[in-house]
Design an enzyme around this catalytic site. Structure first.
Site, PDB file in Angstrom:
ATOM      1  CD  GLN A   7      43.418  66.803  -8.107  1.00  0.00           C
ATOM      2  OE1 GLN A   7      44.013  67.866  -8.275  1.00  0.00           O
ATOM      3  NE2 GLN A   7      43.798  65.902  -7.218  1.00  0.00           N
ATOM      4  N   GLY A   8      39.121  66.282 -10.683  1.00  0.00           N
ATOM      5  CA  GLY A   8      37.984  67.134 -10.405  1.00  0.00           C
ATOM      6  C   GLY A   8      37.920  67.458  -8.929  1.00  0.00           C
ATOM      7  CB  THR A  10      33.925  64.752  -6.386  1.00  0.00           C
ATOM      8  OG1 THR A  10      33.094  65.893  -6.159  1.00  0.00           O
ATOM      9  CG2 THR A  10      33.430  63.597  -5.523  1.00  0.00           C
ATOM     10  CB  THR A  12      42.022  62.314  -8.728  1.00  0.00           C
ATOM     11  OG1 THR A  12      41.837  63.504  -7.948  1.00  0.00           O
ATOM     12  CG2 THR A  12      43.230  62.504  -9.640  1.00  0.00           C
ATOM     13  CG  LEU A  13      40.418  58.923 -14.931  1.00  0.00           C
ATOM     14  CD1 LEU A  13      39.928  57.546 -14.511  1.00  0.00           C
ATOM     15  CD2 LEU A  13      39.698  59.394 -16.186  1.00  0.00           C
ATOM     16  CG  ASP A 109      36.786  71.297 -15.584  1.00  0.00           C
ATOM     17  OD1 ASP A 109      37.196  72.468 -15.722  1.00  0.00           O
ATOM     18  OD2 ASP A 109      35.804  71.016 -14.866  1.00  0.00           O
TER      19      ASP A 109
END
EC number: 2.7.1.33
Length: 257
Positions: A7-8, A10, A12-13, A109
């Site tokens: 999760q960034g 902008t 979320t993967l 991250d």
């Protein structure tokens, strides 16, 4: 199977690894108010389309730079996957030296990227992650995280122009064919894109001069592909660097369990 949630600020993967390879990946806009139940409804539909189910997972790893979201992501794993998640920055052993003044302040991250880069490329390294913010991190030959630079992301820079200057429109970012724009949109695109290339090249040069050692430069992140072919300062473009790092952290922690 492993569910990796990265999760960034902008996006979320959500990525699925079957023990041999990544078999599915989906992205959602990051929303810190989204509950575990809402995540489960959204994710279960995508898993079903891929012939998978929430109950098929035996592991979950979470990396998030949005602290207020971790509670809900953890509950997603506990309530619907029925597994205790490994959370970067909480209960995950990374296995690398963190050589900065305040190790607790290093973003999840950035540490994940350090591991993902170290296992794939000979060090020492500069890892550039282009997202909401753009980070330039130095990774030692032994994999140690040695600090770096945090700058505004390219999208944030373009949005700031539009927000702060009344007559400047909202403009899509793209690579202009020339530096000197002949209209407002072209001038903004050139200023942000080529200005960003200058920032990348300038910071890489300064880091290399300060370190006084050869450094391989690896770029990742949501907008890194924009810079491909625009500068010779970046040696490698690696879109899978972060999830590679998450998988390595998962494996290291499983080996110790």
């Amino acid at each position: 199977m492993l569910l990796a949630i990265e999760q960034g600020n902008t996006n979320t993967l959500f990525a699925v690894h079957d023990g041999e390879r990544w078999i599915a990946q989906w992205r959602a806009a990051t929303d810190s108010t989204r509950t575990a139940d809402e995540y489960a409804v959204w994710l279960s539909q995508l898993l079903s389309m891929a012939g998978l189910a929430l109950g098929a997972f035996d592991g979950c790893i979470i990396s998030s730079v949005v602290p207020q979201s971790i509670f809900n992501l953890r509950n997603l794993s506990r309530r619907y996957l029925h597994v205790e998640p490994l959370v970067i920055g909480e209960n995950a052993e990374l296995g690398i030296p963190i050589r900065i003044d305040k190790p607790s302040e290093a973003g999840a991250d950035r540490l994940v990227n350090a591991i993902g880069a170290h296992i794939a490329y000979p060090g020492p390294l500069i890892v550039i992650d282009s997202g909401t913010a753009t980070t330039f991190d130095v990774i030692a030959a032994d994999g140690g995280f040695e600090g770096g630079v945090i700058a505004p992301g390219i999208n944030l820079s373009m949005e700031a122009l539009h927000t702060a200057a009344a007559k400047l429109p909202r403009v899509a970012i793209q690579k202009p064919q020339k530096v000197v724009g002949t209209d407002t949109v072209g001038a903004m695109q050139a200023g942000v894109f080529w200005g960003y290339i200058a920032l990348i090249e300038g910071l890489i040069a300064r880091i290399k001069a300060e370190r006084d050692e050869p450094l391989t430069v690896v770029a990742t992140g949501g907008v890194a592909s924009l810079f491909h072919g625009a500068t010779a300062a970046i040696d490698k473009f690696d879109p899978d660097l972060t999830i590679r790092g998450m998988l390595e952290i998962w494996r290291r922690n499983q080996a110790k369990a």
